[in-house]
Design a protein around this motif. Sequence first.
Motif, PDB file in Angstrom:
ATOM      1  N   ARG A   1       0.821  -1.212   0.000  1.00  0.00           N
ATOM      2  CA  ARG A   1       0.000   0.000   0.000  1.00  0.00           C
ATOM      3  C   ARG A   1       0.856   1.263   0.000  1.00  0.00           C
ATOM      4  NH1 ARG A   1      -2.880  -1.168   4.184  1.00  0.00           N
ATOM      5  NH2 ARG A   1      -4.368  -2.384   2.984  1.00  0.00           N
TER       6      ARG A   1
ATOM      7  N   THR B   1      -1.452  -9.337  -3.684  1.00  0.00           N
ATOM      8  CA  THR B   1      -1.763  -8.311  -4.672  1.00  0.00           C
ATOM      9  C   THR B   1      -1.076  -8.574  -5.995  1.00  0.00           C
ATOM     10  OG1 THR B   1      -2.044  -6.682  -2.899  1.00  0.00           O
ATOM     11  CG2 THR B   1      -1.710  -5.834  -5.122  1.00  0.00           C
TER      12      THR B   1
ATOM     13  N   SER C   1      -2.590  -9.207  -9.995  1.00  0.00           N
ATOM     14  CA  SER C   1      -2.291  -8.353 -11.150  1.00  0.00           C
ATOM     15  C   SER C   1      -1.389  -9.012 -12.177  1.00  0.00           C
ATOM     16  CB  SER C   1      -1.645  -7.044 -10.670  1.00  0.00           C
ATOM     17  OG  SER C   1      -0.428  -7.302  -9.985  1.00  0.00           O
TER      18      SER C   1
ATOM     19  N   GLY D   1      -9.673  -7.369  -2.014  1.00  0.00           N
ATOM     20  CA  GLY D   1      -8.358  -6.801  -2.300  1.00  0.00           C
ATOM     21  C   GLY D   1      -7.863  -5.986  -1.120  1.00  0.00           C
TER      22      GLY D   1
ATOM     23  N   TYR E   1      -5.234  -4.367  -0.859  1.00  0.00           N
ATOM     24  CA  TYR E   1      -4.615  -3.137  -1.356  1.00  0.00           C
ATOM     25  C   TYR E   1      -5.679  -2.072  -1.623  1.00  0.00           C
ATOM     26  CZ  TYR E   1      -2.195   0.074  -4.513  1.00  0.00           C
ATOM     27  OH  TYR E   1      -1.681   1.196  -5.116  1.00  0.00           O
ATOM     28  N   SER E   2      -6.748  -2.475  -2.320  1.00  0.00           N
ATOM     29  CA  SER E   2      -7.815  -1.533  -2.668  1.00  0.00           C
ATOM     30  C   SER E   2      -8.877  -1.413  -1.591  1.00  0.00           C
ATOM     31  CB  SER E   2      -8.489  -1.983  -3.971  1.00  0.00           C
ATOM     32  OG  SER E   2      -9.128  -3.244  -3.797  1.00  0.00           O
ATOM     33  N   LYS E   3      -8.916  -2.386  -0.669  1.00  0.00           N
ATOM     34  CA  LYS E   3      -9.939  -2.461   0.368  1.00  0.00           C
ATOM     35  C   LYS E   3     -11.347  -2.561  -0.231  1.00  0.00           C
ATOM     36  CE  LYS E   3      -7.204  -0.013   3.860  1.00  0.00           C
ATOM     37  NZ  LYS E   3      -7.169   1.075   4.861  1.00  0.00           N
ATOM     38  N   LYS E   4     -11.432  -3.313  -1.317  1.00  0.00           N
ATOM     39  CA  LYS E   4     -12.709  -3.484  -2.000  1.00  0.00           C
ATOM     40  C   LYS E   4     -12.960  -4.955  -2.306  1.00  0.00           C
ATOM     41  CE  LYS E   4     -12.647   1.034  -4.320  1.00  0.00           C
ATOM     42  NZ  LYS E   4     -12.651   1.724  -5.629  1.00  0.00           N
TER      43      LYS E   4
END
Length: 255
Positions: free
Chosen positions: A56, A104, A108, A143, A145-148
């Motif tokens: 992050r 993460t 990707s 995710g 990283y995205s917190k979604k």
Amino acid sequence: MLRHRVIPALLLRKGGLVKTRRFKDPVYVGDPTNAIRIFNDKEVDELMVLDIEATRSGAGPDFGAIELFAGECFMPLAYGGGIQTLDQAARIFDLGVEKICLQTAALSDVSLVTRIAERYGSQSVIVSIDIKRDWRKRPWLYGSYSKKLLTLDWLGHANKMTQAGAGEILLNVVDRDGMMSGYDVELVRSLAGSVQVPIIALGGAGNLDHMREAVVAGASAVAAGSMFVFHGPHRAVLITYPRYQDMERMLDISK
């Protein structure tokens, strides 16, 4: 030797050892090097260190800290956090770490899983899959990283990772993280029925009964954080690890 590994999972944030609840509100619980030394004395099976800020923040792996941890560990060490390239993974292995944990980067660039596995063997690659249930209790990939929530089919993603070369899947359940109320055994069972590689269950362990439930559901190993760093109803910080005899008795599901 235990049939099922029992793994302390240490979370790093800005160089300190922290513990979260449901992936939020990290609480400082001490110096990671000191914790590693205590786990050495307790002869743990394996240790996992996960840097929850490395990706992050964009800083990448802290190689100096990783070298220190690897030098202190008397047990196999897995490291995750901020790894984006094969060169970074290679440097971490050169420092003495036995396993790399990807999350993460695996989402990707699945080819990174393959390239690491081809060079160092599938047994050296863990892919972490974070799962969060929605208001209807449906499980979704999450995710960190995205917190979604992500729209990918989580079991399909797990299978894709194993086909790419991952030797283990770390199943971490957001809603159980730090709650010490038990693993999400339904998800453990679903994943165990879908993939052909060992599963490490993480998120929710509060006692050996919880660990046994995860093993019965199909986990090859059980990991925990709060159970090993907190003690009592007020969550006083105390690094601990169950007695070998107790783990052997509780986790032998052949009985």
